[in-house]
Motif scaffolding. Structure first.
Motif, PDB file in Angstrom:
ATOM      1  N   THR A  90       0.830  -1.203   0.000  1.00 48.92           N
ATOM      2  CA  THR A  90       0.000   0.000   0.000  1.00 48.92           C
ATOM      3  C   THR A  90       0.863   1.251   0.000  1.00 48.92           C
ATOM      4  OG1 THR A  90      -1.668  -1.221   1.230  1.00 48.92           O
ATOM      5  CG2 THR A  90      -1.883   1.164   1.183  1.00 48.92           C
ATOM      6  N   ILE A  91       1.955   1.222   0.727  1.00 53.96           N
ATOM      7  CA  ILE A  91       2.874   2.361   0.757  1.00 53.96           C
ATOM      8  C   ILE A  91       3.435   2.614  -0.636  1.00 53.96           C
ATOM      9  CG2 ILE A  91       5.049   3.225   1.720  1.00 53.96           C
ATOM     10  CD1 ILE A  91       2.701   3.105   3.704  1.00 53.96           C
ATOM     11  N   TRP A  92       3.814   1.548  -1.324  1.00 56.81           N
ATOM     12  CA  TRP A  92       4.364   1.718  -2.671  1.00 56.81           C
ATOM     13  C   TRP A  92       3.298   2.219  -3.642  1.00 56.81           C
ATOM     14  CZ3 TRP A  92       9.154   2.447  -3.383  1.00 56.81           C
ATOM     15  CH2 TRP A  92      10.082   1.873  -2.528  1.00 56.81           C
ATOM     16  N   LEU A  93       2.050   1.823  -3.441  1.00 55.53           N
ATOM     17  CA  LEU A  93       0.966   2.321  -4.274  1.00 55.53           C
ATOM     18  C   LEU A  93       0.799   3.829  -4.102  1.00 55.53           C
ATOM     19  CD1 LEU A  93      -1.394   1.516  -6.172  1.00 55.53           C
ATOM     20  CD2 LEU A  93      -2.788   1.337  -4.128  1.00 55.53           C
ATOM     21  N   ILE A  94       0.876   4.299  -2.877  1.00 53.14           N
ATOM     22  CA  ILE A  94       0.766   5.730  -2.595  1.00 53.14           C
ATOM     23  C   ILE A  94       1.947   6.489  -3.200  1.00 53.14           C
ATOM     24  CG2 ILE A  94       0.788   7.448  -0.738  1.00 53.14           C
ATOM     25  CD1 ILE A  94      -0.745   5.330   0.946  1.00 53.14           C
ATOM     26  N   VAL A  95       3.140   5.955  -3.053  1.00 52.21           N
ATOM     27  CA  VAL A  95       4.335   6.603  -3.609  1.00 52.21           C
ATOM     28  C   VAL A  95       4.236   6.689  -5.131  1.00 52.21           C
ATOM     29  CG1 VAL A  95       6.826   6.318  -3.943  1.00 52.21           C
ATOM     30  CG2 VAL A  95       5.830   6.010  -1.680  1.00 52.21           C
ATOM     31  N   LEU A  96       3.788   5.615  -5.772  1.00 50.11           N
ATOM     32  CA  LEU A  96       3.638   5.631  -7.228  1.00 50.11           C
ATOM     33  C   LEU A  96       2.563   6.619  -7.670  1.00 50.11           C
ATOM     34  CD1 LEU A  96       4.085   1.885  -8.175  1.00 50.11           C
ATOM     35  CD2 LEU A  96       5.607   3.783  -8.659  1.00 50.11           C
ATOM     36  N   ALA A  97       1.501   6.763  -6.874  1.00 53.36           N
ATOM     37  CA  ALA A  97       0.472   7.759  -7.199  1.00 53.36           C
ATOM     38  C   ALA A  97       1.066   9.162  -7.172  1.00 53.36           C
ATOM     39  CB  ALA A  97      -0.698   7.645  -6.228  1.00 53.36           C
ATOM     40  N   PHE A  98       1.933   9.437  -6.208  1.00 47.90           N
ATOM     41  CA  PHE A  98       2.620  10.736  -6.161  1.00 47.90           C
ATOM     42  C   PHE A  98       3.491  10.929  -7.395  1.00 47.90           C
ATOM     43  CE2 PHE A  98       1.654  11.042  -1.607  1.00 47.90           C
ATOM     44  CZ  PHE A  98       1.401  12.393  -1.501  1.00 47.90           C
TER      45      PHE A  98
END
Length: 111
Positions: free
Chosen positions: A53-61
């Motif tokens: 989930t953290i990587w999903l948020i980072v990729l969204a940024f």
């Protein structure tokens, strides 16, 4: 530590990445997360990077930043405009709406 990191990000003392890394490093060095077993302090501090989930948020940024820097959010509606330039204004409004729909959730700024 969490409040100090968030405060540093809000006040923009350093870039957001630098403040985050400093927050993780200070948390790991002080052993705040596991006071009884300081040997696991680094493992606990870095365990968040194993979460998808953290990587999903980072990729969204990253994707949102790319859309903003390249201006792709403005170019897609103009592509539809160029194709449908001879139609009435209602079709153009629908085209603008359809052009923004697929990638709007990717943009954090709502542009």
């Amino acid at each position: 530590m969490f409040i100090a990191t968030i405060t540093g990000i809000i006040l923009k003392i350093l870039p957001m990445g630098a403040v985050g890394i400093i927050g993780i490093a200070v948390t790991a060095l002080t052993g705040v997360l596991d006071p009884e077993n300081s040997g696991n302090a680094i493992a606990y501090s870095l365990s968040g990077f194993a979460n998808t989930t953290i990587w999903l948020i980072v990729l969204a940024f990253f994707i949102a930043r790319g859309f903003i820097k390249t201006g792709l959010g403005s170019r897609i509606p103009f592509l539809f405009l160029r194709i449908d330039i001879t139609y009435c204004s209602m079709i153009l409004k629908i085209d603008f709406w359809l052009a923004r729909c697929p990638y709007n959730p990717l943009l954090l700024s709502g542009i």
